[in-house]
Design a protein around this motif. Structure first.
Motif, PDB file in Angstrom:
ATOM      1  N   ALA A 117       1.627  34.556  -5.001  1.00  0.00           N
ATOM      2  CA  ALA A 117       0.716  33.643  -4.304  1.00  0.00           C
ATOM      3  C   ALA A 117      -0.026  34.335  -3.170  1.00  0.00           C
ATOM      4  O   ALA A 117      -1.151  33.942  -2.840  1.00  0.00           O
ATOM      5  N   GLY A 118       0.565  35.357  -2.567  1.00  0.00           N
ATOM      6  CA  GLY A 118      -0.043  36.031  -1.409  1.00  0.00           C
ATOM      7  C   GLY A 118      -1.460  36.536  -1.654  1.00  0.00           C
ATOM      8  O   GLY A 118      -2.381  36.228  -0.877  1.00  0.00           O
ATOM      9  N   PRO A 119      -1.697  37.305  -2.706  1.00  0.00           N
ATOM     10  CA  PRO A 119      -3.058  37.789  -2.947  1.00  0.00           C
ATOM     11  C   PRO A 119      -4.072  36.670  -3.184  1.00  0.00           C
ATOM     12  O   PRO A 119      -5.215  36.756  -2.722  1.00  0.00           O
ATOM     13  N   VAL A 120      -3.657  35.613  -3.865  1.00  0.00           N
ATOM     14  CA  VAL A 120      -4.566  34.484  -4.112  1.00  0.00           C
ATOM     15  C   VAL A 120      -4.926  33.807  -2.790  1.00  0.00           C
ATOM     16  O   VAL A 120      -6.099  33.477  -2.538  1.00  0.00           O
ATOM     17  N   ILE A 121      -3.953  33.620  -1.922  1.00  0.00           N
ATOM     18  CA  ILE A 121      -4.204  32.993  -0.622  1.00  0.00           C
ATOM     19  C   ILE A 121      -5.108  33.872   0.225  1.00  0.00           C
ATOM     20  O   ILE A 121      -6.056  33.378   0.864  1.00  0.00           O
ATOM     21  N   LEU A 122      -4.869  35.182   0.240  1.00  0.00           N
ATOM     22  CA  LEU A 122      -5.723  36.096   1.010  1.00  0.00           C
ATOM     23  C   LEU A 122      -7.159  36.097   0.490  1.00  0.00           C
ATOM     24  O   LEU A 122      -8.109  36.113   1.289  1.00  0.00           O
ATOM     25  N   LEU A 123      -7.344  36.065  -0.818  1.00  0.00           N
ATOM     26  CA  LEU A 123      -8.698  35.994  -1.385  1.00  0.00           C
ATOM     27  C   LEU A 123      -9.380  34.685  -1.010  1.00  0.00           C
ATOM     28  O   LEU A 123     -10.585  34.663  -0.707  1.00  0.00           O
ATOM     29  N   ALA A 124      -8.638  33.591  -1.028  1.00  0.00           N
ATOM     30  CA  ALA A 124      -9.216  32.303  -0.649  1.00  0.00           C
ATOM     31  C   ALA A 124      -9.628  32.300   0.815  1.00  0.00           C
ATOM     32  O   ALA A 124     -10.712  31.796   1.166  1.00  0.00           O
ATOM     33  N   ILE A 125      -8.819  32.863   1.693  1.00  0.00           N
ATOM     34  CA  ILE A 125      -9.167  32.943   3.113  1.00  0.00           C
ATOM     35  C   ILE A 125     -10.391  33.824   3.316  1.00  0.00           C
ATOM     36  O   ILE A 125     -11.302  33.474   4.075  1.00  0.00           O
TER      37      ILE A 125
END
Length: 138
Positions: A117-125
């Motif tokens: 989930a970390g990379p997806v959250i960072l891309l969304a931010i």
């Protein structure tokens, strides 16, 4: 005084090193370097062994590693395949025994979901920040 302390520490730790040296001097397990007689079973075992990581080498699969621990793991895989177990059941058993790190095929679980989930959250931010910065200029 320091030399005496270092010598005493070395002598105190010496007995704890014996099990590590003993493992390397043990003879290899029967299926560590010997293939199964059934070619179909050996193919399933080889396929699984190529997806399991050697815990000592860390950059090699147990199929490629010459470490004694990898030989023991190959023996376990071949013995279980010969007994008729499914490769995925064996993978799960290895992951329970050695941890998620042993598998080259990561799975989403209670402990590993942040890694997925970390990379997806960072891309969304990052997308939100870029949209706010460049979207207001229009």
């Amino acid at each position: 005084m320091r030399l005496l302390a270092a010598l005493l520490l070395a002598l105190a730790l010496l007995p704890s090193q014996a099990p590590l040296r003993a493992q390397d001097s043990m003879p290899p397990a029967p299926y560590a370097y010997r293939q199964l007689d059934d070619p179909a079973q050996e193919a399933r075992a080889q396929g699984l062994m190529e997806t399991l990581r050697c815990l000592k080498c860390q950059s090699q699969s147990i199929a490629d590693s010459d470490a004694p621990m990898a030989g023991d793991m190959r023996h376990q895989v071949r013995t279980r395949i010969a007994a008729g177990e499914d490769p995925e059941v064996i993978r799960q058993w290895m992951m329970e025994r050695y941890g998620d790190y042993v598998s080259y095929a990561p799975q989403v679980s209670r402990t590993t979901w942040p890694l997925f989930a970390g990379p997806v959250i960072l891309l969304a931010i990052a997308a939100l920040l870029l949209w706010r910065r460049f979207g207001r200029r229009r």
